[in-house]
Scaffold this motif. Structure first.
Motif, PDB file in Angstrom:
ATOM      1  N   LEU A 145      32.387 -17.475 -45.670  1.00  0.00           N
ATOM      2  CA  LEU A 145      31.129 -18.072 -46.115  1.00  0.00           C
ATOM      3  C   LEU A 145      30.743 -19.263 -45.251  1.00  0.00           C
ATOM      4  O   LEU A 145      29.560 -19.512 -45.008  1.00  0.00           O
ATOM      5  CB  LEU A 145      31.245 -18.496 -47.589  1.00  0.00           C
ATOM      6  CG  LEU A 145      31.424 -17.348 -48.587  1.00  0.00           C
ATOM      7  CD1 LEU A 145      31.632 -17.896 -49.992  1.00  0.00           C
ATOM      8  CD2 LEU A 145      30.227 -16.403 -48.557  1.00  0.00           C
TER       9      LEU A 145
ATOM     10  N   GLU B 297      31.114 -19.469 -42.181  1.00  0.00           N
ATOM     11  CA  GLU B 297      30.565 -18.959 -40.926  1.00  0.00           C
ATOM     12  C   GLU B 297      29.082 -18.603 -41.035  1.00  0.00           C
ATOM     13  O   GLU B 297      28.417 -18.403 -40.023  1.00  0.00           O
ATOM     14  CB  GLU B 297      31.325 -17.703 -40.485  1.00  0.00           C
ATOM     15  CG  GLU B 297      32.729 -17.960 -39.977  1.00  0.00           C
ATOM     16  CD  GLU B 297      33.391 -16.683 -39.489  1.00  0.00           C
ATOM     17  OE1 GLU B 297      32.894 -15.580 -39.849  1.00  0.00           O
ATOM     18  OE2 GLU B 297      34.380 -16.779 -38.757  1.00  0.00           O
ATOM     19  N   GLN B 298      28.588 -18.523 -42.264  1.00  0.00           N
ATOM     20  CA  GLN B 298      27.224 -18.050 -42.465  1.00  0.00           C
ATOM     21  C   GLN B 298      26.227 -19.206 -42.487  1.00  0.00           C
ATOM     22  O   GLN B 298      26.581 -20.362 -42.713  1.00  0.00           O
ATOM     23  CB  GLN B 298      27.122 -17.271 -43.797  1.00  0.00           C
ATOM     24  CG  GLN B 298      28.226 -16.263 -44.016  1.00  0.00           C
ATOM     25  CD  GLN B 298      28.416 -15.318 -42.838  1.00  0.00           C
ATOM     26  OE1 GLN B 298      27.472 -14.752 -42.310  1.00  0.00           O
ATOM     27  NE2 GLN B 298      29.678 -15.151 -42.414  1.00  0.00           N
ATOM     28  N   ASN B 299      24.979 -18.859 -42.254  1.00  0.00           N
ATOM     29  CA  ASN B 299      23.894 -19.815 -42.422  1.00  0.00           C
ATOM     30  C   ASN B 299      23.869 -20.287 -43.867  1.00  0.00           C
ATOM     31  O   ASN B 299      23.988 -19.482 -44.798  1.00  0.00           O
ATOM     32  CB  ASN B 299      22.565 -19.129 -42.047  1.00  0.00           C
ATOM     33  CG  ASN B 299      21.394 -20.083 -42.065  1.00  0.00           C
ATOM     34  OD1 ASN B 299      21.136 -20.765 -43.046  1.00  0.00           O
ATOM     35  ND2 ASN B 299      20.679 -20.142 -40.953  1.00  0.00           N
TER      36      ASN B 299
ATOM     37  N   ILE C 153      21.949 -18.383 -46.575  1.00  0.00           N
ATOM     38  CA  ILE C 153      22.231 -16.970 -46.820  1.00  0.00           C
ATOM     39  C   ILE C 153      22.805 -16.768 -48.219  1.00  0.00           C
ATOM     40  O   ILE C 153      23.681 -17.514 -48.671  1.00  0.00           O
ATOM     41  CB  ILE C 153      23.224 -16.431 -45.769  1.00  0.00           C
ATOM     42  CG1 ILE C 153      22.595 -16.489 -44.378  1.00  0.00           C
ATOM     43  CG2 ILE C 153      23.661 -15.016 -46.114  1.00  0.00           C
ATOM     44  CD1 ILE C 153      21.377 -15.625 -44.223  1.00  0.00           C
TER      45      ILE C 153
ATOM     46  N   PHE D 236      24.697 -13.922 -50.986  1.00  0.00           N
ATOM     47  CA  PHE D 236      25.626 -12.793 -50.911  1.00  0.00           C
ATOM     48  C   PHE D 236      25.923 -12.295 -52.313  1.00  0.00           C
ATOM     49  O   PHE D 236      25.562 -12.931 -53.320  1.00  0.00           O
ATOM     50  CB  PHE D 236      26.928 -13.215 -50.214  1.00  0.00           C
ATOM     51  CG  PHE D 236      27.775 -14.187 -51.009  1.00  0.00           C
ATOM     52  CD1 PHE D 236      28.832 -13.716 -51.785  1.00  0.00           C
ATOM     53  CD2 PHE D 236      27.508 -15.543 -50.992  1.00  0.00           C
ATOM     54  CE1 PHE D 236      29.609 -14.596 -52.525  1.00  0.00           C
ATOM     55  CE2 PHE D 236      28.276 -16.431 -51.730  1.00  0.00           C
ATOM     56  CZ  PHE D 236      29.329 -15.960 -52.499  1.00  0.00           C
TER      57      PHE D 236
ATOM     58  N   THR E 243      28.837  -7.727 -50.524  1.00  0.00           N
ATOM     59  CA  THR E 243      28.966  -8.400 -49.231  1.00  0.00           C
ATOM     60  C   THR E 243      30.429  -8.617 -48.891  1.00  0.00           C
ATOM     61  O   THR E 243      30.874  -8.365 -47.763  1.00  0.00           O
ATOM     62  CB  THR E 243      28.235  -9.743 -49.250  1.00  0.00           C
ATOM     63  OG1 THR E 243      26.889  -9.567 -49.666  1.00  0.00           O
ATOM     64  CG2 THR E 243      28.254 -10.402 -47.881  1.00  0.00           C
TER      65      THR E 243
ATOM     66  N   GLU F 263      32.256  -6.807 -45.753  1.00  0.00           N
ATOM     67  CA  GLU F 263      32.618  -7.670 -44.625  1.00  0.00           C
ATOM     68  C   GLU F 263      34.122  -7.897 -44.516  1.00  0.00           C
ATOM     69  O   GLU F 263      34.660  -8.031 -43.405  1.00  0.00           O
ATOM     70  CB  GLU F 263      31.906  -9.023 -44.748  1.00  0.00           C
ATOM     71  CG  GLU F 263      30.385  -8.953 -44.654  1.00  0.00           C
ATOM     72  CD  GLU F 263      29.918  -8.629 -43.247  1.00  0.00           C
ATOM     73  OE1 GLU F 263      30.678  -8.857 -42.287  1.00  0.00           O
ATOM     74  OE2 GLU F 263      28.778  -8.148 -43.098  1.00  0.00           O
TER      75      GLU F 263
END
Length: 307
Positions: A201, A203-205, A208, A210, A214, A218
């Motif tokens: 998480l 690593e995400q924008n 974003i 989920f 997800t 992933e």
């Protein structure tokens, strides 16, 4: 009768431990000329910058004017403002300017640490400590009865931490007293795939959203494990829940909210797993324990009993 310039020159020269001969050699005149200046005559105006530079003062100071004083806040503001400007004085906007400001703050913190330990050559020691470390992990640590200071010096992951000694101790009720909620958090973090999900998480924008699918797609996590992890993240307020309207029904989605706190947590978790051993500076002048209230022996009121 000596004038203000003569009196100031004589006083400053003596304060700096400079002889008349040394000053004369530095600015290219005779010792007799310097003696005359201190008795009431004036040097050629073109010599004033060289005199001031050699004595390490402003020209105004040679004429008895007090040097301009700044509050600590003013000096820091000036330093940060200068850090984010290019050679022409123009502000560097965006990520590059922000990186320069952060680097400036980091250097100021390290300089503060060197000052705290009463280093005799603060600026040079600070520069050499930061730039001269070639170890993979180099640290600075100062511990005394006033609290402690820790810093990691290498570019791979720098940090600077200061925690003053609280009046009521580190384990006072509003600080680090034993807490069942903290124990439950560690138990949750030890469950399968929780740390993997948190790093995924991160690593995400940040904008974003989920859902369970997800995590399944992933990370290959089973639906039941994904649900358990998300429920725990909600319980500890590490994610927030929202509703996505899709055709005739609403779907539950989630958004990660831990932000930079995960970096802080993982940084010091790494220190516990791999204690520092390479120190540029390590000072330990503390004899009292960090915790002293034995809060782990006492029942804690007002805690949430998470199921």
């Amino acid at each position: 009768m000596a004038n203000e310039f003569s009196e100031s020159l004589k006083r400053i020269r003596k304060e700096k431990g400079v002889t008349q001969e040394q000053l004369a050699d530095a600015v290219g005149v005779s010792a007799q000329a310097v003696s005359k200046w201190e008795q009431g005559s004036f040097p050629d105006a073109s010599l004033l910058p060289a005199i001031a530079d050699y004595l390490g003062v402003r020209i105004d100071t040679l004429f008895g004017l007090k040097e301009e004083k700044f509050d600590l806040e003013d000096l820091i503001v000036r330093e940060l403002d200068s850090a984010e400007r290019d050679e022409d004085g123009n502000i560097i906007y965006g990520a590059e300017g922000e990186k320069r400001r952060m680097q400036c703050v980091w250097r100021l913190c390290h300089l503060l640490a060197c000052t705290y330990m009463r280093c005799s050559n603060i600026r040079e020691f600070s520069r050499m400590t930061i730039e001269g470390n070639i170890w993979k992990d180099a640290f600075m640590q100062i511990v005394d009865e006033g609290g402690f200071l820790q810093a990691k010096l290498n570019e791979s992951l720098r940090y600077f931490l200061i925690i003053p000694q609280p009046e009521e101790g580190y384990d006072n009720p509003d600080a680090l007293a034993y807490c069942k909620d903290t124990e439950k958090l560690f138990q949750f973090l030890g469950r399968p795939n929780v740390l993997r999900v948190l790093i995924f998480l991160a690593e995400q924008n940040g904008r974003i959203f989920f859902d369970y699918n997800t995590l399944k797609e992933e990370l290959g996590i089973e639906h039941g494990n994904a649900r358990e992890i998300v429920d725990g993240l909600l319980d500890f307020h590490l994610v927030v829940q929202a509703e996505l309207k899709r055709e005739s029904k609403n779907e539950t989605i989630y958004q990660y909210k831990l932000d930079c706190n995960l970096i802080s947590f993982l940084t010091f978790a790494r220190i516990l797993v791999n204690p520092p051993h390479n120190y540029s500076v390590c000072i330990h002048n503390r004899s009292t324990p960090y915790f002293s209230h034995s809060t782990y022996k006492k029942p804690v009121e007002g805690e949430i009993d998470r199921k």
